[in-house]
Every structure is written in structure tokens, then in C-alpha cells.
Design a protein around this motif. Sequence first.
Motif, PDB file in Angstrom:
ATOM      1  N   PRO A 241       0.825  -1.198   0.013  1.00 27.63           N
ATOM      2  CA  PRO A 241      -0.020  -0.009   0.159  1.00 27.63           C
ATOM      3  C   PRO A 241       0.816   1.126  -0.054  1.00 27.63           C
ATOM      4  O   PRO A 241       0.386   2.312  -0.524  1.00 27.63           O
ATOM      5  CB  PRO A 241      -0.743  -0.276   1.386  1.00 27.63           C
ATOM      6  N   LEU A 242       2.006   1.128   0.537  1.00 27.03           N
ATOM      7  CA  LEU A 242       2.938   2.436   0.520  1.00 27.03           C
ATOM      8  C   LEU A 242       3.152   2.770  -0.771  1.00 27.03           C
ATOM      9  O   LEU A 242       3.438   4.090  -1.092  1.00 27.03           O
ATOM     10  CB  LEU A 242       4.071   2.036   1.476  1.00 27.03           C
ATOM     11  N   GLY A 243       3.538   1.824  -1.511  1.00 23.84           N
ATOM     12  CA  GLY A 243       3.845   2.069  -3.325  1.00 23.84           C
ATOM     13  C   GLY A 243       2.659   2.786  -3.822  1.00 23.84           C
ATOM     14  O   GLY A 243       2.954   3.544  -4.713  1.00 23.84           O
ATOM     15  N   LEU A 244       1.477   2.166  -3.574  1.00 25.40           N
ATOM     16  CA  LEU A 244       0.244   2.882  -4.173  1.00 25.40           C
ATOM     17  C   LEU A 244       0.018   4.226  -3.741  1.00 25.40           C
ATOM     18  O   LEU A 244      -0.265   5.082  -4.625  1.00 25.40           O
ATOM     19  CB  LEU A 244      -0.866   2.045  -3.766  1.00 25.40           C
ATOM     20  N   ALA A 245       0.409   4.509  -2.383  1.00 28.30           N
ATOM     21  CA  ALA A 245       0.296   5.832  -2.108  1.00 28.30           C
ATOM     22  C   ALA A 245       1.290   6.751  -2.628  1.00 28.30           C
ATOM     23  O   ALA A 245       0.680   7.882  -3.036  1.00 28.30           O
ATOM     24  CB  ALA A 245       0.364   5.954  -0.358  1.00 28.30           C
ATOM     25  N   PHE A 246       2.416   6.491  -2.826  1.00 28.87           N
ATOM     26  CA  PHE A 246       3.227   7.180  -3.182  1.00 28.87           C
ATOM     27  C   PHE A 246       3.062   7.513  -4.828  1.00 28.87           C
ATOM     28  O   PHE A 246       3.246   8.606  -5.269  1.00 28.87           O
ATOM     29  CB  PHE A 246       4.728   6.462  -3.183  1.00 28.87           C
ATOM     30  N   THR A 247       2.740   6.313  -5.570  1.00 26.51           N
ATOM     31  CA  THR A 247       2.301   6.450  -6.817  1.00 26.51           C
ATOM     32  C   THR A 247       1.178   7.346  -7.051  1.00 26.51           C
ATOM     33  O   THR A 247       1.166   8.331  -8.093  1.00 26.51           O
ATOM     34  CB  THR A 247       2.193   5.069  -7.549  1.00 26.51           C
ATOM     35  N   SER A 248       0.070   7.250  -6.168  1.00 26.80           N
ATOM     36  CA  SER A 248      -0.898   8.333  -6.135  1.00 26.80           C
ATOM     37  C   SER A 248      -0.696   9.712  -6.093  1.00 26.80           C
ATOM     38  O   SER A 248      -1.074  10.405  -6.938  1.00 26.80           O
ATOM     39  CB  SER A 248      -2.214   7.724  -5.205  1.00 26.80           C
ATOM     40  N   VAL A 249       0.139   9.905  -5.113  1.00 24.05           N
ATOM     41  CA  VAL A 249       0.627  11.273  -4.864  1.00 24.05           C
ATOM     42  C   VAL A 249       1.398  11.804  -6.155  1.00 24.05           C
ATOM     43  O   VAL A 249       1.481  12.941  -6.290  1.00 24.05           O
ATOM     44  CB  VAL A 249       1.389  11.414  -3.504  1.00 24.05           C
ATOM     45  N   SER A 250       2.399  11.082  -6.643  1.00 25.05           N
ATOM     46  CA  SER A 250       3.033  11.276  -7.803  1.00 25.05           C
ATOM     47  C   SER A 250       2.257  11.892  -8.947  1.00 25.05           C
ATOM     48  O   SER A 250       2.362  12.747  -9.581  1.00 25.05           O
ATOM     49  CB  SER A 250       3.991  10.485  -8.043  1.00 25.05           C
ATOM     50  N   TRP A 251       1.167  11.039  -9.180  1.00 24.24           N
ATOM     51  CA  TRP A 251       0.234  11.388 -10.416  1.00 24.24           C
ATOM     52  C   TRP A 251      -0.563  12.502  -9.899  1.00 24.24           C
ATOM     53  O   TRP A 251      -0.923  13.438 -10.995  1.00 24.24           O
ATOM     54  CB  TRP A 251      -0.677  10.306 -10.369  1.00 24.24           C
ATOM     55  N   LEU A 252      -0.817  12.586  -8.494  1.00 23.23           N
ATOM     56  CA  LEU A 252      -1.847  14.020  -8.328  1.00 23.23           C
ATOM     57  C   LEU A 252      -0.642  15.171  -8.642  1.00 23.23           C
ATOM     58  O   LEU A 252      -1.373  16.235  -8.668  1.00 23.23           O
ATOM     59  CB  LEU A 252      -2.198  13.879  -6.894  1.00 23.23           C
ATOM     60  N   PHE A 253       0.457  14.871  -8.355  1.00 21.78           N
ATOM     61  CA  PHE A 253       1.425  16.130  -8.586  1.00 21.78           C
ATOM     62  C   PHE A 253       1.603  16.708  -9.878  1.00 21.78           C
ATOM     63  O   PHE A 253       1.096  17.707 -10.206  1.00 21.78           O
ATOM     64  CB  PHE A 253       2.765  15.687  -8.343  1.00 21.78           C
ATOM     65  N   VAL A 254       1.388  15.622 -10.869  1.00 21.01           N
ATOM     66  CA  VAL A 254       1.063  15.966 -12.335  1.00 21.01           C
ATOM     67  C   VAL A 254      -0.050  16.714 -12.694  1.00 21.01           C
ATOM     68  O   VAL A 254      -0.068  17.725 -13.460  1.00 21.01           O
ATOM     69  CB  VAL A 254       1.300  14.741 -13.282  1.00 21.01           C
ATOM     70  N   MET A 255      -1.230  16.442 -11.892  1.00 20.69           N
ATOM     71  CA  MET A 255      -2.541  16.899 -12.306  1.00 20.69           C
ATOM     72  C   MET A 255      -2.425  18.336 -11.642  1.00 20.69           C
ATOM     73  O   MET A 255      -3.042  19.226 -12.244  1.00 20.69           O
ATOM     74  CB  MET A 255      -3.661  16.087 -11.587  1.00 20.69           C
ATOM     75  N   SER A 256      -1.728  18.583 -10.407  1.00 21.49           N
ATOM     76  CA  SER A 256      -1.646  19.601  -9.911  1.00 21.49           C
ATOM     77  C   SER A 256      -0.933  20.786 -10.878  1.00 21.49           C
ATOM     78  O   SER A 256      -1.192  21.737 -10.683  1.00 21.49           O
ATOM     79  CB  SER A 256      -0.905  19.727  -8.665  1.00 21.49           C
ATOM     80  N   LEU A 257       0.054  20.333 -11.371  1.00 15.71           N
ATOM     81  CA  LEU A 257       0.908  20.989 -12.362  1.00 15.71           C
ATOM     82  C   LEU A 257       0.004  21.650 -13.476  1.00 15.71           C
ATOM     83  O   LEU A 257       0.128  22.684 -13.923  1.00 15.71           O
ATOM     84  CB  LEU A 257       2.068  20.297 -12.831  1.00 15.71           C
ATOM     85  N   VAL A 258      -0.914  20.786 -13.814  1.00 15.88           N
ATOM     86  CA  VAL A 258      -1.927  21.267 -14.969  1.00 15.88           C
ATOM     87  C   VAL A 258      -2.624  22.243 -14.354  1.00 15.88           C
ATOM     88  O   VAL A 258      -2.920  23.471 -15.061  1.00 15.88           O
ATOM     89  CB  VAL A 258      -2.608  19.916 -15.521  1.00 15.88           C
ATOM     90  N   ILE A 259      -3.110  22.125 -13.324  1.00 19.04           N
ATOM     91  CA  ILE A 259      -4.247  23.180 -12.690  1.00 19.04           C
ATOM     92  C   ILE A 259      -3.394  24.442 -12.227  1.00 19.04           C
ATOM     93  O   ILE A 259      -3.899  25.597 -12.735  1.00 19.04           O
ATOM     94  CB  ILE A 259      -4.757  22.407 -11.252  1.00 19.04           C
ATOM     95  N   VAL A 260      -2.248  24.308 -11.731  1.00 21.91           N
ATOM     96  CA  VAL A 260      -1.558  25.604 -11.409  1.00 21.91           C
ATOM     97  C   VAL A 260      -1.110  26.298 -12.619  1.00 21.91           C
ATOM     98  O   VAL A 260      -1.137  27.509 -12.843  1.00 21.91           O
ATOM     99  CB  VAL A 260      -0.618  25.299 -10.386  1.00 21.91           C
ATOM    100  N   GLY A 261      -0.457  25.513 -13.610  1.00 22.41           N
ATOM    101  CA  GLY A 261       0.107  25.724 -14.861  1.00 22.41           C
ATOM    102  C   GLY A 261      -0.883  26.705 -15.442  1.00 22.41           C
ATOM    103  O   GLY A 261      -0.739  27.560 -16.306  1.00 22.41           O
ATOM    104  N   ALA A 262      -2.073  26.063 -15.889  1.00 16.56           N
ATOM    105  CA  ALA A 262      -3.110  26.536 -16.697  1.00 16.56           C
ATOM    106  C   ALA A 262      -3.478  27.960 -16.309  1.00 16.56           C
ATOM    107  O   ALA A 262      -3.761  28.964 -16.986  1.00 16.56           O
ATOM    108  CB  ALA A 262      -4.314  25.641 -16.909  1.00 16.56           C
ATOM    109  N   ALA A 263      -3.747  28.095 -15.121  1.00 14.66           N
ATOM    110  CA  ALA A 263      -4.120  29.687 -14.470  1.00 14.66           C
ATOM    111  C   ALA A 263      -3.040  30.545 -14.726  1.00 14.66           C
ATOM    112  O   ALA A 263      -3.321  31.690 -15.274  1.00 14.66           O
ATOM    113  CB  ALA A 263      -4.442  29.500 -13.085  1.00 14.66           C
ATOM    114  N   SER A 264      -1.671  29.960 -14.593  1.00 12.64           N
ATOM    115  CA  SER A 264      -0.431  30.831 -14.743  1.00 12.64           C
ATOM    116  C   SER A 264      -0.387  31.372 -16.190  1.00 12.64           C
ATOM    117  O   SER A 264      -0.233  32.674 -16.550  1.00 12.64           O
ATOM    118  CB  SER A 264       0.757  30.440 -14.160  1.00 12.64           C
ATOM    119  N   VAL A 265      -0.654  30.215 -16.893  1.00 12.17           N
ATOM    120  CA  VAL A 265      -0.290  30.708 -18.528  1.00 12.17           C
ATOM    121  C   VAL A 265      -1.768  31.558 -19.016  1.00 12.17           C
ATOM    122  O   VAL A 265      -1.212  32.315 -19.980  1.00 12.17           O
ATOM    123  CB  VAL A 265      -0.521  29.197 -19.312  1.00 12.17           C
ATOM    124  N   VAL A 266      -2.728  31.370 -18.451  1.00 15.54           N
ATOM    125  CA  VAL A 266      -3.883  32.201 -19.077  1.00 15.54           C
ATOM    126  C   VAL A 266      -3.542  33.670 -18.609  1.00 15.54           C
ATOM    127  O   VAL A 266      -3.917  34.512 -19.152  1.00 15.54           O
ATOM    128  CB  VAL A 266      -5.373  31.852 -18.560  1.00 15.54           C
TER     129      VAL A 266
END
Length: 293
Positions: A241-266
Motif C-alpha cells: 500500500p505504501l507504493g500505491l500511496a506514493f504513486t497516487s501522490v506522484s500522479w496527483l502532482f502531475v494533475m496539480s501542475l496542470v491546474i496551477v500551470g493553466a491558470a498561470s499561462v492564462v
Amino acid sequence: MKLSVSLARQVSVARAEAATGWLRATPSGRTLWRVVDGLVAIQVVDRSLALAAQIFTSVLPVIIAASVFSGWHAAADTVSDQFGFNSASLSTGDTDAPMDPSFAAFGVVGLVMVVLGGTSFARALGRVYGAIWQVPSMGPRDAWRWVATLLAVALCAALVGQTRGLTHIRYAGRPLALVGEVAIWTFVWTLVPLLLTKGALTGRLLWVSALLTAVGLTSVHVAGRIVLPRITTNAQHHFGPLGLAFTSVSWLFVMSLVIVGAASVVKSFALDETCVGRYLRGPDSGGPDDDSS
């Protein structure tokens, strides 16, 4: 001062102080420079890491806790669809056993507590928008906006997981699923900045930022369906489960990059000196020439 007018004045100042270098000598070059400079200034990596952690500790628990009312399958489908692993594999008990009434009551109370405590995600996102758009931060009187933001994101994330059922429709299933996902994300990322900036952004800034965010999140989701199953299988095999948690947080980081980056680019394009910037700022903002006259 209206935000659109403030943006127009920033355009005038930026053009007057423009450097003579090869990149900032033209309007398109200055826009490209503003995009890069804006991402650096907003500390996109740090803010995305913080936002990813808040999603993991705030939004996902709300989706799971809401299963008390809707049944586990909706939450399980969302986790499976977003992160590529079957959450049922983590269960060690009899999932078909009847739910004890006291446990159900605890689940209702727990859901309320998770929602109230989970507003840290909305507060973190509000700080991101405040830094990008330079709008005042919200106080305790606006706490309902934090709760509404958390519930809206959690509900739409669950709905996105359910759009996968559209793929079973012959021929048009996959395009319908993609359109549905983009539509859901566009709605929520129009609503969220509207709530967290207390209506400071114009309609054009809202929907353009929302559409860019929606397309980015959908693209990440499509890529995740290809790469995540193998990654999460290996992570679970080696680390449990620790590996799943780390993978999930890593993928959430990619999604967060999109959220923050899109607002900054606009925001960067809203300061553009061409018709793109004038469109985003709106008809009431005036142009750079109007401000300098």
C-alpha cells in the motif's frame, strides 16, 4: 479597481519597460517570456506539490467517505479509473457483510468532519489563485466557499470516473467519454476560481482557464490509463500500500501542475498586447493605447 482594467495597465507598463533583447523585442516574444517568468514566479513546482498533498488528504477522503451514502462502488470506480489500481484488492474483510448501523452513523459524522477539516485543499488553491491573479485572500466569513469548492471538486472527480461507462457505447463511446470528461472538468474549473476569487475574474478568463485546465487534465487522464496500471502494479508488488500511496501522490502532482500551470499561462496571455490579450481582458478593460493616452 476591476481586474480587467488592472491587467490592461500592466500591459502598458510591461510594453513601456520592455527590454530590447531578441526575446522581449516583439509582443509574441514578451508573451512567451511572461509565460516562463510567471511559472517561475508562482513557484509552480512547490505549489503543485503542496496542492497534490492536499488533494490526497482532503479530496480523496471526501470521495471515500461519501460512499457511506452512495455505496463503495462509486468511490472504488473513481480510484480505479484515476490511478489504475483496484481498491478492492486492499480490502481484507468481507465486503458483502451487512453494514452495522453504528458504523453507518459514524460514517455520517466522519463525512462531516472530513468535509470541515478537508477545506485545507480549498484554502491552498485559494492562495494559488491569489498569488496568480493578485486578488485579496478570503477570511473566515467566506468559509462556505472553501466547503463548496471541496465538495464540487470531489463530486466532479467522482463523475469523471463514471464517464468511463460511456465507452461501452458502440462506435461513439470513447469520443463521448472524452467530451463528457472535458465538459465536467470545464464546469468545475469555471466554478472553483469564481468561488475562490469572489467573482474577481471576468467570464472570459474563467472559461478559457477552465477549458485549458480541462483539456490538460483529460490528456493526463488518458495517458494515465496507459502507463499507470503497470506502474501501480509494480509499486504494489514491491512496496504494498505504501507504493500505491506514493504513486497516487506522484500522479496527483502531475494533475496539480496542470491546474496551477493553466491558470498561470492564462494570466500571461491576458497580458498579451495582441488581440488575444484584449479578448481575454474583455471589452471594458480598454487597450494599452487607451491607458497610455
